[in-house]
Design an enzyme around this catalytic site. Structure first.
Site, PDB file in Angstrom:
ATOM      1  CB  THR A  49      -0.917   0.017   1.243  1.00  0.00           C
ATOM      2  OG1 THR A  49      -0.130   0.341   2.402  1.00  0.00           O
ATOM      3  CG2 THR A  49      -1.588  -1.342   1.449  1.00  0.00           C
ATOM      4  CB  CYS A  50       0.133   4.845   0.068  1.00  0.00           C
ATOM      5  SG  CYS A  50      -0.948   5.088   1.505  1.00  0.00           S
ATOM      6  NE  ARG A  52      -0.065  -1.717   6.314  1.00  0.00           N
ATOM      7  CZ  ARG A  52       0.299  -1.694   7.594  1.00  0.00           C
ATOM      8  NH1 ARG A  52       1.140  -2.605   8.064  1.00  0.00           N
ATOM      9  NH2 ARG A  52      -0.181  -0.796   8.418  1.00  0.00           N
ATOM     10  CD  GLN A 120      -4.799  -0.092   0.796  1.00  0.00           C
ATOM     11  OE1 GLN A 120      -4.625  -0.291   2.000  1.00  0.00           O
ATOM     12  NE2 GLN A 120      -4.540   1.078   0.239  1.00  0.00           N
ATOM     13  N   GLY A 188      -4.153   9.645 -11.147  1.00  0.00           N
ATOM     14  CA  GLY A 188      -4.279   8.244 -10.761  1.00  0.00           C
ATOM     15  C   GLY A 188      -5.745   7.863 -10.695  1.00  0.00           C
ATOM     16  N   GLY A 190      -6.870   4.645  -9.837  1.00  0.00           N
ATOM     17  CA  GLY A 190      -7.068   3.404  -9.093  1.00  0.00           C
ATOM     18  C   GLY A 190      -7.952   3.632  -7.882  1.00  0.00           C
ATOM     19  CB  ALA A 191      -8.446   1.583  -4.828  1.00  0.00           C
ATOM     20  CG  MET A 192      -4.987   6.832  -2.748  1.00  0.00           C
ATOM     21  SD  MET A 192      -5.461   6.488  -1.044  1.00  0.00           S
ATOM     22  CE  MET A 192      -4.103   5.426  -0.571  1.00  0.00           C
ATOM     23  N   GLY A 193      -7.144   6.887  -6.098  1.00  0.00           N
ATOM     24  CA  GLY A 193      -7.608   8.002  -6.917  1.00  0.00           C
ATOM     25  C   GLY A 193      -9.115   8.159  -6.845  1.00  0.00           C
TER      26      GLY A 193
END
Length: 452
Positions: A49-50, A52, A120, A188, A190-193
């Protein structure tokens, strides 16, 4: 077989180290293949992840597994094992289970209680399953971790504020901009975007632009924002990002690309073409970082990254909620370990009953050879009587050994059963392989199954 974990996170390593060890979706299959090439590793899953990077593996023994994982991650990152172990944490056996349950609950997140980690973990398991690197052990572990996370979020107030890395960084940006974000760019899709775009749309920005290297993905996210939040969002091609930045108050970056995709030149060019002197706040949430840190030295540019979010008060949870969540994790851990220990003894019990059946059958055949005059009803009654005697003799010890298996020393009772009844080595395993090993914990420095 036992479960092994090698990881780094925001708690153990600075961002430059996290960047070197970061695993993108493109990297993942090759790293998994390299891990499974080791005879010490039979299953593997990577959670990246961002903040870890964690390798979960099913292994034969601790030290050979550490060497194998260290070699693969060293090759990937360009770091030596000594360099990595300064920042890495290692878990073994039940300590791995406790750690993953805590991660899924949001207790180990930078923003305590955030829910994105559940998605995630789910994606990490789905990737391992698709690559056929997750067998029965990791399947059960991942599924139980997801259930633990859902239970924590439904039964406690840990995520009451709805905070996430995205929301905390945007709140920080809002304070820099005196509470006013009118125009934003999300790099971005993706999921975070998606999370960033949704958060910005709900906060009332008047203009939202989505940028992605794959233009179709940017279009898809922009259309979803427009449909679900009732505000017009538009997509632009990656090459046109500089133009989009000219009027932006905030740029949120969250791509999995290796290396900076936004350079000083693009930021400087956009600022030079502005018609006002309003600051540009860049929320760089990518790992590795998506924006050249040197851009933060340009006049009017503020960069908020993962490193800068450490220790923010908004990332903490109420003590009562955190305590309640940890109680759930500990209860679920005890339940999981009990079932795993019981599953371990089942092959031994099955092997014992099979051996008893073989002895009974041999004695019946011997009786028939000595008393050939027995008619069928007599022979059947003798056989039933012998089987009933054996079943009654075995009932108490087999039931009791299953009960005792749930205790911390449960594996010793199964071993005693194998020794007392002279079950051949490997006989129990050939009946049904154990779910997960829970042997003595070991580590690099700790004595409770944790190592650092």
């Amino acid at each position: 077989m036992s479960i092994f974990l090698f990881g780094v996170s925001h708690r153990s390593a600075p961002v430059p180290i996290l960047e070197r060890l970061a695993v993108t979706d493109d990297d993942r299959p090759k790293i998994i293949d390299d891990l499974l090439a080791s005879p010490q590793i039979s299953e593997a899953m990577i959670v990246s992840t961002c903040n870890r990077v964690e390798v979960y593996a099913v292994v034969d023994a601790f030290h050979p597994a550490l060497e194998a994982v260290g070699e693969v991650m060293g090759k990937h990152s360009g770091m030596t094992v000594n360099e990595m172990t300064k920042y890495a944490y290692v878990r073994y056996s039940e300590a791995v289970v406790e750690h993953l349950f805590s991660v899924a609950a949001g207790l180990d997140s930078m923003v305590v209680g955030e829910q994105q980690i559940l998605g995630q973990i789910r994606s990490s398991y789905a990737s391992a399953d698709a690559n056929r690197s997750a067998g029965r052990v990791l399947h059960e572990l991942a599924q139980q971790a997801l259930r633990v996370g859902k239970r924590v979020h439904s039964e406690t107030g840990l995520d009451r504020a709805g905070a996430s890395v995205v929301s905390v960084s945007l709140e920080r940006a809002r304070s820099i901009l005196d509470g006013d974000i009118t125009s934003a760019v999300v790099l971005g899709a993706g999921a975070m975007g998606g999370l960033a775009a949704a958060h910005l749309a709900r906060s009332g920005v008047s203009e939202l632009v989505v940028v992605n290297r794959t233009f179709e993905k940017a279009q898809h996210l922009a259309a979803n924002v427009t449909k679900n939040h009732g505000m017009p969002a538009r997509a632009v091609r990656f090459d046109d990002m500089t133009d989009a930045l000219i009027g932006a108050d905030v740029l949120v970056t969250c791509t999995g690309t290796i290396g900076a995709v936004v350079g000083v030149g693009e930021v400087h060019s956009a600022l030079a073409r502005r018609e006002n002197s309003k600051p540009l706040v860049i929320c760089d949430l990518g790992l590795p970082r998506n924006v050249d840190p040197a851009a933060g030295r340009l006049p009017g540019v503020h960069i908020i990254d993962i490193e800068g979010l450490r220790g923010d008060e908004a990332t903490k949870a109420a003590d009562a909620d955190e305590f309640a969540a940890r109680e759930i994790v500990l209860g679920e851990l005890a339940d999981y370990l009990m079932h795993q220990r019981q599953a371990e003894v089942t092959p031994t019990v099955t092997a014992l009953r099979q051996r008893a059946a073989e002895v009974v059958q041999a004695e019946i055949l011997r009786l028939e050879s000595r008393l050939p005059g027995l008619d069928d009803p007599q022979r059947d009654e003798v056989a039933k009587t012998v089987r009933r005697v054996v079943d009654k003799l075995l009932h108490a010890p087999t039931v009791r050994v299953k009960q005792l298996a749930s205790t911390p020393q449960g594996d010793t009772y199964a071993e005693a059963l194998r020794e007392l009844f002279e079950l051949k080595p490997g006989a129990a395993e050939s009946v049904s392989a154990p779910e997960v090993g829970l042997g003595d914990t070991a580590g690099l420095g700790d004595t409770d199954g944790k190592a650092r």
